[in-house]
Structures are given as structure tokens and as C-alpha cells.
Design a protein around this motif. Structure first.
Motif, PDB file in Angstrom:
ATOM      1  N   GLY A 133      -4.937  23.528   6.765  1.00 12.60           N
ATOM      2  CA  GLY A 133      -3.718  22.696   6.385  1.00 12.60           C
ATOM      3  C   GLY A 133      -4.140  21.015   6.227  1.00 12.60           C
ATOM      4  N   THR A 134      -4.773  20.681   7.248  1.00  7.35           N
ATOM      5  CA  THR A 134      -5.582  19.348   7.172  1.00  7.35           C
ATOM      6  C   THR A 134      -6.316  19.268   6.013  1.00  7.35           C
ATOM      7  OG1 THR A 134      -5.393  19.027   9.399  1.00  7.35           O
ATOM      8  CG2 THR A 134      -7.045  17.624   8.208  1.00  7.35           C
ATOM      9  N   ILE A 135      -7.130  20.395   5.514  1.00 11.00           N
ATOM     10  CA  ILE A 135      -8.102  20.119   4.452  1.00 11.00           C
ATOM     11  C   ILE A 135      -7.376  20.270   3.284  1.00 11.00           C
ATOM     12  CG2 ILE A 135      -9.994  21.427   3.180  1.00 11.00           C
ATOM     13  CD1 ILE A 135     -10.709  22.661   6.087  1.00 11.00           C
ATOM     14  N   ALA A 136      -6.439  21.013   3.130  1.00 12.54           N
ATOM     15  CA  ALA A 136      -5.835  21.165   1.838  1.00 12.54           C
ATOM     16  C   ALA A 136      -4.842  19.876   1.757  1.00 12.54           C
ATOM     17  CB  ALA A 136      -4.616  22.379   1.947  1.00 12.54           C
ATOM     18  N   LEU A 175       5.979  18.952  20.439  1.00  9.68           N
ATOM     19  CA  LEU A 175       5.274  19.823  20.790  1.00  9.68           C
ATOM     20  C   LEU A 175       4.816  20.040  22.219  1.00  9.68           C
ATOM     21  CD1 LEU A 175       3.088  21.840  19.690  1.00  9.68           C
ATOM     22  CD2 LEU A 175       1.491  20.069  19.159  1.00  9.68           C
ATOM     23  N   PHE A 176       4.724  18.839  22.963  1.00 12.39           N
ATOM     24  CA  PHE A 176       4.342  18.826  24.292  1.00 12.39           C
ATOM     25  C   PHE A 176       5.714  19.289  25.004  1.00 12.39           C
ATOM     26  CE2 PHE A 176       3.858  16.803  28.592  1.00 12.39           C
ATOM     27  CZ  PHE A 176       2.569  17.293  28.927  1.00 12.39           C
ATOM     28  N   ALA A 177       6.384  19.130  24.811  1.00 15.84           N
ATOM     29  CA  ALA A 177       7.791  19.431  25.611  1.00 15.84           C
ATOM     30  C   ALA A 177       7.952  21.062  25.391  1.00 15.84           C
ATOM     31  CB  ALA A 177       9.001  18.796  24.754  1.00 15.84           C
ATOM     32  N   SER A 178       7.375  21.653  24.291  1.00 15.74           N
ATOM     33  CA  SER A 178       7.499  23.009  24.284  1.00 15.74           C
ATOM     34  C   SER A 178       6.544  23.876  25.273  1.00 15.74           C
ATOM     35  CB  SER A 178       7.231  23.419  22.926  1.00 15.74           C
ATOM     36  OG  SER A 178       5.824  23.189  22.665  1.00 15.74           O
ATOM     37  N   LEU A 179       5.568  23.011  25.971  1.00 13.36           N
ATOM     38  CA  LEU A 179       4.740  23.503  26.664  1.00 13.36           C
ATOM     39  C   LEU A 179       5.384  24.142  28.199  1.00 13.36           C
ATOM     40  CD1 LEU A 179       1.840  21.375  26.357  1.00 13.36           C
ATOM     41  CD2 LEU A 179       2.223  23.446  25.167  1.00 13.36           C
ATOM     42  N   PRO A 180       4.866  25.143  28.772  1.00 15.60           N
ATOM     43  CA  PRO A 180       5.420  25.466  30.192  1.00 15.60           C
ATOM     44  C   PRO A 180       5.233  24.255  31.032  1.00 15.60           C
ATOM     45  CG  PRO A 180       3.719  27.044  29.464  1.00 15.60           C
ATOM     46  CD  PRO A 180       3.833  25.905  28.429  1.00 15.60           C
ATOM     47  N   GLY A 192       0.776  19.721  12.860  1.00 13.17           N
ATOM     48  CA  GLY A 192      -0.122  20.357  13.660  1.00 13.17           C
ATOM     49  C   GLY A 192       0.900  21.266  14.503  1.00 13.17           C
ATOM     50  N   TRP A 193       0.299  22.464  14.994  1.00  8.21           N
ATOM     51  CA  TRP A 193       1.129  23.391  15.752  1.00  8.21           C
ATOM     52  C   TRP A 193       0.079  24.009  16.859  1.00  8.21           C
ATOM     53  CZ3 TRP A 193       0.859  28.980  16.127  1.00  8.21           C
ATOM     54  CH2 TRP A 193       2.021  29.420  16.807  1.00  8.21           C
ATOM     55  N   ASP A 194       0.871  24.292  17.967  1.00  8.39           N
ATOM     56  CA  ASP A 194       0.050  24.822  19.216  1.00  8.39           C
ATOM     57  C   ASP A 194       0.956  26.036  19.693  1.00  8.39           C
ATOM     58  OD1 ASP A 194      -1.990  25.597  20.639  1.00  8.39           O
ATOM     59  OD2 ASP A 194      -1.731  23.692  21.912  1.00  8.39           O
ATOM     60  N   SER A 195       0.381  26.980  20.269  1.00  6.98           N
ATOM     61  CA  SER A 195       1.101  27.987  20.937  1.00  6.98           C
ATOM     62  C   SER A 195       0.134  28.378  22.258  1.00  6.98           C
ATOM     63  CB  SER A 195       1.185  29.332  20.227  1.00  6.98           C
ATOM     64  OG  SER A 195       1.591  30.388  21.038  1.00  6.98           O
ATOM     65  N   VAL A 196       0.501  27.897  23.571  1.00  9.95           N
ATOM     66  CA  VAL A 196      -0.287  27.990  24.651  1.00  9.95           C
ATOM     67  C   VAL A 196      -0.245  29.213  25.300  1.00  9.95           C
ATOM     68  CG1 VAL A 196      -0.950  26.913  26.691  1.00  9.95           C
ATOM     69  CG2 VAL A 196      -0.202  25.506  25.092  1.00  9.95           C
ATOM     70  N   GLY A 197      -1.632  29.769  25.516  1.00 11.01           N
ATOM     71  CA  GLY A 197      -1.469  31.130  26.204  1.00 11.01           C
ATOM     72  C   GLY A 197      -3.026  31.563  26.287  1.00 11.01           C
ATOM     73  N   PRO A 198      -3.225  32.535  27.244  1.00 11.33           N
ATOM     74  CA  PRO A 198      -4.692  33.132  27.561  1.00 11.33           C
ATOM     75  C   PRO A 198      -5.231  33.693  26.072  1.00 11.33           C
ATOM     76  CG  PRO A 198      -3.184  34.026  29.166  1.00 11.33           C
ATOM     77  CD  PRO A 198      -2.262  33.240  28.142  1.00 11.33           C
ATOM     78  N   ARG A 222       0.712  -1.152  -0.006  1.00 12.73           N
ATOM     79  CA  ARG A 222       0.016  -0.239  -0.035  1.00 12.73           C
ATOM     80  C   ARG A 222       0.814   1.253   0.040  1.00 12.73           C
ATOM     81  NH1 ARG A 222      -5.111  -1.849   2.007  1.00 12.73           N
ATOM     82  NH2 ARG A 222      -5.439  -3.720   0.816  1.00 12.73           N
ATOM     83  N   VAL A 223       0.432   2.251  -0.574  1.00  4.26           N
ATOM     84  CA  VAL A 223       1.277   3.542  -0.759  1.00  4.26           C
ATOM     85  C   VAL A 223       0.359   4.505   0.422  1.00  4.26           C
ATOM     86  CG1 VAL A 223       1.588   5.769  -1.971  1.00  4.26           C
ATOM     87  CG2 VAL A 223       1.910   3.426  -3.075  1.00  4.26           C
ATOM     88  N   ALA A 224       1.227   4.927   1.233  1.00  2.00           N
ATOM     89  CA  ALA A 224       0.580   5.965   2.495  1.00  2.00           C
ATOM     90  C   ALA A 224       1.467   7.091   2.202  1.00  2.00           C
ATOM     91  CB  ALA A 224       1.013   5.319   3.678  1.00  2.00           C
ATOM     92  N   VAL A 225       0.610   8.321   2.421  1.00  2.00           N
ATOM     93  CA  VAL A 225       1.316   9.491   2.581  1.00  2.00           C
ATOM     94  C   VAL A 225       0.965   9.821   3.910  1.00  2.00           C
ATOM     95  CG1 VAL A 225       1.026  12.090   1.923  1.00  2.00           C
ATOM     96  CG2 VAL A 225       0.781   9.998   0.361  1.00  2.00           C
ATOM     97  N   VAL A 226       2.091  10.364   4.661  1.00  2.00           N
ATOM     98  CA  VAL A 226       1.986  10.805   6.172  1.00  2.00           C
ATOM     99  C   VAL A 226       2.572  12.015   6.008  1.00  2.00           C
ATOM    100  CG1 VAL A 226       2.521  10.457   8.403  1.00  2.00           C
ATOM    101  CG2 VAL A 226       2.243   8.560   6.847  1.00  2.00           C
ATOM    102  N   VAL A 227       1.859  13.213   6.308  1.00  3.25           N
ATOM    103  CA  VAL A 227       2.340  14.451   6.291  1.00  3.25           C
ATOM    104  C   VAL A 227       2.684  14.838   7.903  1.00  3.25           C
ATOM    105  CG1 VAL A 227       1.754  16.871   5.844  1.00  3.25           C
ATOM    106  CG2 VAL A 227       0.934  15.170   4.174  1.00  3.25           C
ATOM    107  N   GLY A 228       3.805  15.560   7.969  1.00  5.75           N
ATOM    108  CA  GLY A 228       4.048  16.010   9.318  1.00  5.75           C
ATOM    109  C   GLY A 228       4.978  14.653   9.852  1.00  5.75           C
ATOM    110  N   ALA A 229       5.565  14.074   9.075  1.00  6.80           N
ATOM    111  CA  ALA A 229       6.208  12.772   9.399  1.00  6.80           C
ATOM    112  C   ALA A 229       7.609  12.804  10.115  1.00  6.80           C
ATOM    113  CB  ALA A 229       6.340  12.071   8.140  1.00  6.80           C
TER     114      ALA A 229
END
Lengths: 220, 246
Positions: free
Chosen positions: B113-116, B189-194, B88-94, B7-14
Motif C-alpha cells: 500500500g505504501t509503495i503504491a 488502531l491502538f484502542a483495538s488491541l487487547p 496502516g492496519w494491524d491484527s495482533v496475535g501469535p 504547498r500541495v500535500a497528499v495525506v493517505v489514511g487521513a
């Protein structure tokens, strides 16, 4: 890839078509299976259908008879050991219904090595099956997380079973029209989701409800 | 049991985290994997981790790079059977501290990004005509909300609703669409959180630990497999019980 070798599994309601598919799938993946049903003929047939070297033993038990069920529970624990995996199938006509899972929890908790509970229910909105399943699954999962026992639920959509085949043709046709994938589930497709939850692949999944319904239900 | 041979699989964010674990898992199951990432070096590092994995450059916020990567994958490997977006990407804050630029980045990267990415590969999958699998990666934040991740949660909730609707539209093409919701996972991504946020999140998990990326990848691989042939439009949390329900 899923390997259940060395595990013991109890399948409650294993005389039903879906329960039978689950018992046979789990056995094929290497587990020793206690197939339990209140219908002795149906569950004996399940045990007969296993392909070597699969290990499926049949037990007749009715959870409505608490004392009798406890005798069978002890028999199972002696013969295949305290289960690692308990699957409870309800909704089918022949299924053992009710809190049969409860009977096996003490042994699993005492052993202290975690385990898996998989509840198998229908998606039927009419009889509130799914809502009740969600409540039971999430409550049990919350209570048992500390013991490393993961609890999940598979909600089966309309499945190709003799029960459905016995209905008038239009019933089946209407169902197929409503299902986005335009067909009924095969019992093995329900069993595959159960096997996933029972396996090491699902080591961080608990309190979840997964519909195998061809898109018929897409709750929350 | 799960076998994706050929099977051919595409994984984005790999290039890291869940995407990397997914690319390696699918490859271990026999798939030929296009590992796409914004960071081509990290995608190449993923590719060195298993046979049958090829790196591609793809920035989910730049349509041109999506189209180029798509064309390259179709040319090199053919139409994919499996498409996974784990970028995916996150920036945590109020929420009150954020501005429009931040909202647009969060929604643009995670939801648009997911949609595209998914949109880019559908034509080839439909044209080949033997169905396929799309697996999106949302978040428990998208199911139940998460303090400090308000816009991220909105975007992830959007991914969930997008996946269900797409499942309905694609059913006729036998393309099954499902969504995996990781809870707190041991990733960059998790390690970047406070630290305060990380500890609070870990305490809230009934299983009292973070997910390993491999555990999320296992759920993605399940949805990508033949075992999930009657499952579409579903959402599965891999979060140690942080959020329950389905």
C-alpha cells in the motif's frame, strides 16, 4: 511555528560554525542563549552576530578545567537561569568537548520541569563518532526519561565550513560525489534539526539519532 | 518557522489517527491538503477540521482507486510537493495462529500500500522538477520487532528499507524520502488491541504514556518542511524512548 520564547538554552561549542548557527537559530526562535566555547574570540563573534531582539551571551570556558567550568556554569545559571535546553556540539576544532552537559543536569533535574539535551556529532564512520553518539544518547535518554528530560542527537554530514574549505579541492569534490544530494550541508540545516528536537514539536521523541547528511548515511 | 503556505500535500489514511492529525497539521502550516481515506466520510470529517483540506476516496489495496484519487488530486490541486502515507492496519496475535490470507493482507496493506501510494505521485513530482518530500509511516515494530505483530513488523521493516532505497533513487530529483516510526499511539488502531497488550506496551515506554497523534504528525511535518532540506533516507522514532537509536 517553533517557538522557544522564555526558554534558556546553553550551546556548548558555540564558537564553531555549526555551534554558531545553532546558537543564532535558537536565539531567533526566542530563547535566551548562553554561547560557550573555549575560544573566547570565536564565541564573542557568535554573540555579535545575533540580530535584535535575540539574546546571545558569550562565555569562555574549557571543560577540561573542571573548577573553572563550574564557575562559568554558575554564572550562566544566575544570568539566564537553569537551562531548559542544552546543546553540545563536538567534532569541530574549536568546540568544547567532553561531559560539559553533565554540569547542567543537576539543576535541570532539581527544577523538575524536564528539558532537552541535544548532542551534535559528525557522521564520520572513520572515527566512530556516530557509534559513540548513539551509545551516549540512548543511555542518557534512558536515565533521564523519568525526569522528563529528552535526549536526542543530530549527526551532521559534511558541512560547508571554513575547515572544509581549507582542504584541497578534490576533498570537497569527492564528498559531494558521495552524498546523494550532491552538495554539502549548510550550517543552518544542522541547526534546524537541533531546533526541532529542542521544541515542543518533539515532545515524545527521545533517544533518537537523526543524520542531516543529504543521504550520505542511512544507518539502521 | 515551519511554513508550508501554498504547498500541495497528499495525506493517505487521513480519516483517523496519525493521518488525520497530519492532514490538520500540514493545513495549519499553510498547505493545501488532499485528505484521502478508505472511509470517505471520515476523510470529509477531517476536511471539515481545517481550511484548505479536501477529501478523496482511496483504498491502498485497490490500485484503481489509487490511480483515480491521483488523477483527481492532480486535476484539482496540481502536482503535490508532499506525499505522506499514514494508512496502516494491524491484527495482533501469535504468528503461529496466522494464515496466508492474514499475511497477505498485512503485507499488502502496509507495505505494498505504501509503495503504491508513493509510486502513484512520483511521476508528477519529477515532471514538475522542483523536488518534493515523501514521508512514510512505519513503526517501532519494524525497527526492533514486536511480539504478536510479527508479520506487521516485517511489513513495517519493509517500509523502512523501501524508504531508504527510494531516497537514494530520488535524490537526483531533489525528492527527499524519510520515515517516521510511531510507537504505541493513542489511535483507533491502538484502542483495538487487547487490554493486556495495551498495558504492557504503555509500561514499556520510558515516558510512561502513549504518543498523541499530533506528536507523530509534528515529526512528519518537520520532514515535510524546508527545515529538513538536507535530510533524506532517515528514520525517526516518535515513541517516548520505547526504541532508541537512529
Amino acid at each position: 511555528m517553533i517557538d522557544l520564547t522564555g526558554r534558556s538554552a546553553v550551546v556548548l561549542g558555540a564558537g564553531s560554525v555549526i555551534g554558531r548557527a545553532i546558537a543564532l537559530t535558537v536565539a531567533q526562535l526566542g530563547a535566551s542563549v548562553a554561547a560557550v566555547d573555549r575560544d573566547p574570540l570565536a564565541v564573542a563573534r557568535t554573540a555579535l552576530l545575533v540580530e535584535p531582539p535575540g539574546d546571545v551571551r558569550d562565555y569562555e570556558a574549557d571543560v577540561a578545567d573542571a573548577a573553572g567550568f563550574d564557575v562559568v556554569r554558575r554564572e550562566i545559571e544566575i544570568e539566564i537561569g537553569v537551562p531548559h535546553i542544552v546543546v553540545e556540539v563536538t567534532g569541530a576544532a574549536d568546540a568544547v568537548t567532553g561531559p560539559a552537559v553533565r554540569a547542567f543536569l543537576d539543576g535541570m533535574v532539581r527544577r523538575g520541569r524536564g528539558g532537552r539535551i541535544v548532542l551534535v556529532r559528525g557522521v564520520g564512520a572513520g572515527h566512530g563518532d556516530r557509534d559513540a553518539a548513539v551509545g551516549l544518547t540512548t543511555s542518557l535518554a534512558g536515565e533521564l526519561a523519568g525526569d522528563g528530560i529528552l535526549v536526542n542527537c543530530v549527526c551532521a554530514g559534511p558541512t560547508d565550513t571554513p575547515l572544509l574549505a581549507a582542504q584541497p579541492r578534490w576533498v570537497r569534490q569527492r564528498l559531494e560525489r558521495e552524498i546523494p544530494l550532491r552538495r554539502l550541508a549548510h550550517p543552518d540545516e544542522i541547526a534546524a534539526a537541533v531546533a526541532f528536537f529542542a521544541s515542543d514539536r518533539a515532545s515524545f521523541v527521545t533517544g533518537q539519532v537523526l543524520s542531516v547528511s543529504g543521504g550520505l548515511t542511512m544507518a539502521r | 518557522m515551519i511554513d508550508l503556505t501554498g504547498r500541495v500535500a497528499v495525506v493517505v489514511g487521513a480519516g483517523s489517527g496519525i493521518g488525520r492529525a497530519t492532514a490538520l497539521r500540514l493545513a495549519a502550516l499553510g498547505a493545501v491538503v488532499a485528505a484521502a481515506d478508505l472511509d470517505l466520510d471520515s476523510a470529509a470529517e477531517t476536511a471539515r477540521g481545517a481550511d484548505g483540506v479536501r477529501p478523496y476516496f482511496l483504498d491502498v489495496t485497490e490500485q484503481g482507486t489509487i490511480d483515480e484519487a491521483r488523477d483527481a488530486v492532480l486535476r484539482d490541486l496540481g502536482a503535490p510537493r508532499i506525499v505522506v502515507n499514514a494508512a496502516g492496519w494491524d491484527s495482533v496475535g501469535p504468528f503461529l495462529d496466522g494464515d496466508r490470507a492474514l499475511w497477505e493482507k498485512l503485507v499488502g496493506l502496509n507495505l505494498v500500500g505504501t509503495i503504491a501510494v508513493v509510486r502513484a505521485f512520483l511521476d508528477a513530482m519529477i515532471e514538475r522538477g522542483d523536488g518534493g518530500r515523501v514521508v512514510t509511516v512505519a513503526s517501532d515494530a519494524g525497527r526492533v520487532g514486536s511480539t504478536g505483530e510479527t508479520v506487521y513488523a516485517g511489513a513495517k521493516g519493509g517500509i523502512i528499507a523501501f524508504s531508504k532505497s527510494l531516497a537514494r533513487e530520488m535524490a537526483r530529483h531533489a525528492i527527499l524520502v524519510n520515515c517516521v516510526c510511531p510507537g504505541p499511539t493513542d489511535t483507533p488502531l491502538f484502542a483495538s488491541l487487547p487490554e493486556r497488550t495495551r498495558l504492557a506496551l504503555e509500561r514499556g515506554i520510558p515516558l510512561r504514556r502513549l504518543a498523541r497523534p499530533e506528536e507523530v504528525a509534528a515529526a512528519i511535518a518537520f520532514f515535510a518542511s524546508e527545515e529538513a532540506s538536507f535530510i533524506t533516507g532517515q528514520v525517526l522514532s516518535v515513541s517516548g524512548g520505547l526504541t532508541m537509536h537512529g
